[in-house]
Design a protein around this motif. Structure first.
Motif, PDB file in Angstrom:
ATOM      1  N   LEU A 248       0.853  -1.324  -0.145  1.00 23.86           N
ATOM      2  CA  LEU A 248       0.150  -0.249  -0.235  1.00 23.86           C
ATOM      3  C   LEU A 248       0.867   1.344   0.135  1.00 23.86           C
ATOM      4  O   LEU A 248       0.311   2.434   0.109  1.00 23.86           O
ATOM      5  N   GLY A 249       2.145   1.091  -0.221  1.00 24.35           N
ATOM      6  CA  GLY A 249       3.023   2.528  -0.370  1.00 24.35           C
ATOM      7  C   GLY A 249       3.107   3.214  -1.424  1.00 24.35           C
ATOM      8  O   GLY A 249       2.635   2.721  -2.322  1.00 24.35           O
ATOM      9  N   ASP A 250       3.397   4.423  -1.083  1.00 29.15           N
ATOM     10  CA  ASP A 250       3.412   5.165  -2.497  1.00 29.15           C
ATOM     11  C   ASP A 250       4.844   5.069  -3.315  1.00 29.15           C
ATOM     12  O   ASP A 250       4.882   5.693  -4.310  1.00 29.15           O
ATOM     13  N   GLY A 251       5.763   4.524  -2.684  1.00 23.51           N
ATOM     14  CA  GLY A 251       7.124   4.228  -3.601  1.00 23.51           C
ATOM     15  C   GLY A 251       7.196   3.320  -4.527  1.00 23.51           C
ATOM     16  O   GLY A 251       6.273   2.656  -4.830  1.00 23.51           O
ATOM     17  N   PRO A 252       8.279   3.103  -5.133  1.00 23.31           N
ATOM     18  CA  PRO A 252       8.518   2.222  -6.253  1.00 23.31           C
ATOM     19  C   PRO A 252       8.286   0.749  -5.893  1.00 23.31           C
ATOM     20  O   PRO A 252       8.027  -0.246  -6.812  1.00 23.31           O
ATOM     21  N   GLY A 254       5.623   0.132  -4.063  1.00 23.46           N
ATOM     22  CA  GLY A 254       4.046  -0.141  -3.861  1.00 23.46           C
ATOM     23  C   GLY A 254       3.605  -1.026  -4.927  1.00 23.46           C
ATOM     24  O   GLY A 254       3.888  -1.153  -6.151  1.00 23.46           O
ATOM     25  N   MET A 255       2.354  -1.633  -4.777  1.00 20.58           N
ATOM     26  CA  MET A 255       1.718  -2.497  -5.746  1.00 20.58           C
ATOM     27  C   MET A 255       0.521  -2.150  -6.430  1.00 20.58           C
ATOM     28  O   MET A 255       0.002  -2.668  -6.919  1.00 20.58           O
ATOM     29  N   ILE A 256       0.015  -1.065  -6.239  1.00 19.58           N
ATOM     30  CA  ILE A 256      -1.277  -0.582  -6.371  1.00 19.58           C
ATOM     31  C   ILE A 256      -0.988  -0.252  -7.854  1.00 19.58           C
ATOM     32  O   ILE A 256      -1.953  -0.679  -8.787  1.00 19.58           O
ATOM     33  N   GLU A 257      -0.262   0.764  -8.330  1.00 20.34           N
ATOM     34  CA  GLU A 257      -0.132   1.139  -9.527  1.00 20.34           C
ATOM     35  C   GLU A 257       0.313   0.366 -10.682  1.00 20.34           C
ATOM     36  O   GLU A 257      -0.280   0.190 -11.860  1.00 20.34           O
ATOM     37  N   ARG A 258       1.015  -0.855 -10.296  1.00 18.15           N
ATOM     38  CA  ARG A 258       1.448  -1.772 -11.064  1.00 18.15           C
ATOM     39  C   ARG A 258       0.249  -2.838 -11.617  1.00 18.15           C
ATOM     40  O   ARG A 258       0.529  -3.676 -12.500  1.00 18.15           O
ATOM     41  N   LEU A 259      -0.894  -2.660 -11.089  1.00 11.02           N
ATOM     42  CA  LEU A 259      -1.981  -3.726 -11.450  1.00 11.02           C
ATOM     43  C   LEU A 259      -2.553  -3.179 -12.973  1.00 11.02           C
ATOM     44  O   LEU A 259      -3.022  -4.195 -13.554  1.00 11.02           O
ATOM     45  N   ALA A 260      -2.266  -1.993 -13.390  1.00 11.56           N
ATOM     46  CA  ALA A 260      -2.381  -1.710 -14.766  1.00 11.56           C
ATOM     47  C   ALA A 260      -1.702  -2.763 -15.735  1.00 11.56           C
ATOM     48  O   ALA A 260      -2.158  -2.905 -16.725  1.00 11.56           O
ATOM     49  N   GLU A 261      -0.447  -3.111 -15.166  1.00  6.40           N
ATOM     50  CA  GLU A 261      -0.029  -4.255 -16.181  1.00  6.40           C
ATOM     51  C   GLU A 261      -0.755  -5.438 -16.245  1.00  6.40           C
ATOM     52  O   GLU A 261      -0.556  -6.169 -17.186  1.00  6.40           O
ATOM     53  N   ASP A 262      -1.168  -5.837 -15.024  1.00  5.48           N
ATOM     54  CA  ASP A 262      -1.998  -7.072 -14.968  1.00  5.48           C
ATOM     55  C   ASP A 262      -3.032  -6.978 -16.035  1.00  5.48           C
ATOM     56  O   ASP A 262      -3.610  -7.739 -16.786  1.00  5.48           O
ATOM     57  N   HIS A 263      -3.798  -5.686 -16.038  1.00  3.15           N
ATOM     58  CA  HIS A 263      -4.864  -5.316 -16.783  1.00  3.15           C
ATOM     59  C   HIS A 263      -4.542  -5.563 -18.355  1.00  3.15           C
ATOM     60  O   HIS A 263      -5.118  -5.980 -19.226  1.00  3.15           O
ATOM     61  N   ALA A 264      -3.551  -4.899 -18.698  1.00  2.00           N
ATOM     62  CA  ALA A 264      -2.836  -4.976 -20.123  1.00  2.00           C
ATOM     63  C   ALA A 264      -2.673  -6.419 -20.523  1.00  2.00           C
ATOM     64  O   ALA A 264      -2.637  -6.510 -21.725  1.00  2.00           O
ATOM     65  N   ASN A 265      -2.064  -7.143 -19.779  1.00  2.00           N
ATOM     66  CA  ASN A 265      -1.673  -8.638 -19.982  1.00  2.00           C
ATOM     67  C   ASN A 265      -3.146  -9.392 -20.369  1.00  2.00           C
ATOM     68  O   ASN A 265      -3.178 -10.232 -21.248  1.00  2.00           O
ATOM     69  N   ALA A 266      -3.971  -9.138 -19.500  1.00  2.00           N
ATOM     70  CA  ALA A 266      -5.370  -9.709 -19.512  1.00  2.00           C
ATOM     71  C   ALA A 266      -5.964  -9.354 -20.711  1.00  2.00           C
ATOM     72  O   ALA A 266      -6.357 -10.216 -21.526  1.00  2.00           O
ATOM     73  N   ARG A 267      -5.940  -8.028 -21.322  1.00  2.00           N
ATOM     74  CA  ARG A 267      -6.524  -7.683 -22.519  1.00  2.00           C
ATOM     75  C   ARG A 267      -5.713  -8.049 -23.528  1.00  2.00           C
ATOM     76  O   ARG A 267      -6.373  -8.526 -24.608  1.00  2.00           O
ATOM     77  N   ARG A 268      -4.424  -8.280 -23.719  1.00  2.00           N
ATOM     78  CA  ARG A 268      -3.832  -8.857 -24.844  1.00  2.00           C
ATOM     79  C   ARG A 268      -4.102 -10.256 -24.992  1.00  2.00           C
ATOM     80  O   ARG A 268      -4.240 -10.851 -26.055  1.00  2.00           O
ATOM     81  N   LEU A 269      -4.106 -11.125 -23.723  1.00  2.00           N
ATOM     82  CA  LEU A 269      -4.447 -12.616 -23.712  1.00  2.00           C
ATOM     83  C   LEU A 269      -5.892 -12.487 -24.455  1.00  2.00           C
ATOM     84  O   LEU A 269      -6.152 -13.377 -25.380  1.00  2.00           O
ATOM     85  N   ALA A 270      -6.733 -11.750 -23.946  1.00  2.00           N
ATOM     86  CA  ALA A 270      -8.369 -11.540 -24.543  1.00  2.00           C
ATOM     87  C   ALA A 270      -8.198 -11.393 -25.954  1.00  2.00           C
ATOM     88  O   ALA A 270      -9.017 -12.162 -26.769  1.00  2.00           O
ATOM     89  N   ASP A 271      -7.548 -10.546 -26.453  1.00  2.00           N
ATOM     90  CA  ASP A 271      -7.443 -10.126 -27.745  1.00  2.00           C
ATOM     91  C   ASP A 271      -7.031 -11.485 -28.812  1.00  2.00           C
ATOM     92  O   ASP A 271      -7.679 -11.484 -29.695  1.00  2.00           O
ATOM     93  N   ALA A 272      -6.072 -12.124 -28.322  1.00  2.00           N
ATOM     94  CA  ALA A 272      -5.540 -13.235 -29.039  1.00  2.00           C
ATOM     95  C   ALA A 272      -6.495 -14.482 -29.042  1.00  2.00           C
ATOM     96  O   ALA A 272      -6.713 -15.187 -30.067  1.00  2.00           O
ATOM     97  N   LEU A 273      -6.996 -14.888 -27.861  1.00  2.00           N
ATOM     98  CA  LEU A 273      -8.161 -15.857 -27.691  1.00  2.00           C
ATOM     99  C   LEU A 273      -9.341 -15.587 -28.457  1.00  2.00           C
ATOM    100  O   LEU A 273      -9.792 -16.425 -29.124  1.00  2.00           O
ATOM    101  N   ALA A 274      -9.647 -14.282 -28.679  1.00  2.04           N
ATOM    102  CA  ALA A 274     -10.810 -14.085 -29.614  1.00  2.04           C
ATOM    103  C   ALA A 274     -10.764 -14.451 -30.965  1.00  2.04           C
ATOM    104  O   ALA A 274     -11.767 -14.264 -31.694  1.00  2.04           O
ATOM    105  N   GLU A 275      -9.668 -14.452 -31.368  1.00  6.93           N
ATOM    106  CA  GLU A 275      -9.321 -14.743 -33.131  1.00  6.93           C
ATOM    107  C   GLU A 275      -9.235 -16.350 -33.027  1.00  6.93           C
ATOM    108  O   GLU A 275      -9.218 -16.739 -34.159  1.00  6.93           O
TER     109      GLU A 275
END
Length: 379
Positions: A248-252, A254-275
């Protein structure tokens, strides 16, 4: 090589910074109120979500149980979505431990409840035949709709209805921080209207164990008594709380902001699976429309889909190729991205899925029964 484990974001390992903090944590007996690291974690959680106090508990299910114990009297009733964690994934703890019933409403594809149905679901407290409505709960993000984030406007609207009936709102925010990141809002935008909020440290935030419950000081005192009742009193729990402070920290670290990486990976996986032929809509609240998987539905870290194959055979074929996914209600399969899953892992997963589909092409699966209720799902 270890498998690419997409079964859940609960399989994460603590970060190096967490391990260092845990090793050096200042500890005390938390039942006596003597653990300073636990105190700091509870204060940090309350601060982030704009509440007076917090409580460190062992799990998300325990967080929901103690929240219900803090809000409800025996024999009362909670209004909740029929496919939420409190209803189908907590071993009927609301009935067994809290001594209450749940009035279940249908979950919509965006993870919400119909506000008119919520307003109409409150019981008549003057009718001795009916239970007394004592709580409304929502789940953010909403797992069975594919991890949809619930907006501040919706949260405020349902809180207004609950409060208009003199009833509190509890947010089961196991993955609340995924919603904060996906929507680009302040944490207090999602927590402010609610009377209590719980969230997990051990999912996307990658801590080894624990959840937090936040609310008013009076509510947290009642929840603390509830935690003791269910055997949740900690001793030197600062060793675990230290990891939460890092997350929950604000520094490097901290784990909150990096959740965006998980979302991007999930979307890229979904884009590929949809094809891919053989991958189809998960159906139900996750994607009501039939046909191909719609990657636009993937807004956080869940990818839900069905295969036009025998599901067990497909999952076994994936596992032989070093990729783990998990069966989900309604004949679905879930892949959950998280800390430790890289872009290269997504590339390998796409190849493994394609190969597994080819291998299992002769194993037709059984269509999901549209009338079958959801069963318990992995966390």
């Amino acid at each position: 090589m270890p498998p690419i484990d997409l079964r859940s974001d609960t399989v994460t390992k603590p970060t190096p910074a967490m391990r260092r903090a845990m090793a050096d944590a200042e500890v005390g007996d938390d039942v006596f109120g003597d653990d300073p690291t636990v105190h700091r974690l509870e204060e940090r959680a309350a601060e982030l979500l704009g509440k007076e106090a917090g409580l460190f508990v062992a799990s998300g299910a325990m967080g929901n149980i103690v929240a219900q114990l803090g809000h409800l009297q025996r024999g009362m009733e909670t209004i909740a979505g029929g496919e939420t964690h409190i209803v189908i994934d907590e071993a009927a703890g609301h009935a067994v431990i809290v001594g209450t019933s749940i009035r279940m409403l249908p979950d919509l594809p965006d993870g919400t409840l119909d506000l008119a149905l919520v307003d109409g679901a409150f019981r008549d407290a003057n009718d001795v035949h009916q239970p007394i409505t004592g709580l409304v709960t929502i789940e953010n993000t909403h797992a069975h709709s594919g991890g949809q984030p619930l907006t501040p406007d919706y949260t405020a609207a349902i809180a207004t209805i609950a409060h208009g009936h003199g009833v509190p709102l509890h947010v089961d925010g196991a993955r609340l921080w995924n919603a904060v990141v996906a929507l680009g809002v302040r944490p207090t935008d999602l927590s402010g209207p609610a009377d209590s909020v719980s969230f997990c440290l051990s999912k996307g935030l990658a801590c080894p164990i624990g959840s937090l419950v936040v609310g008013s000081r009076d509510f947290i005192w009642r929840a603390r008594r509830g935690r003791k009742l269910v055997g949740g009193g900690w001793r030197q729990a600062g060793i675990l709380a230290a990891a939460g402070l890092v997350a929950l920290g604000d520094g490097p670290d901290g784990m909150i902001e990096r959740l965006a990486e998980d979302h991007a990976n999930a979307r890229r996986l979904a884009d590929a699976l949809a094809e891919l032929d053989g991958i189809v809509s998960p159906g139900f609240a996750a994607q009501p429309a039939p046909g191909r998987l719609d990657p636009e539905r993937v807004r956080t870290n869940f990818v839900l889909f069905r295969v036009e194959r025998d599901r067990a055979a497909f999952l076994a074929a994936l596992e032989r190729r070093g990729v783990l996914m998990v069966d989900y209600p309604h004949g679905q399969i879930r892949a959950a991205t998280h800390y430790g899953i890289t872009s290269d892992d997504i590339d390998e997963t796409i190849v493994a899925v394609r190969t597994a589909l080819e291998e299992t092409a002769g194993a037709p699966g059984r269509p999901a029964d549209p009338h079958r209720l959801a069963t318990a799902a992995p966390a």
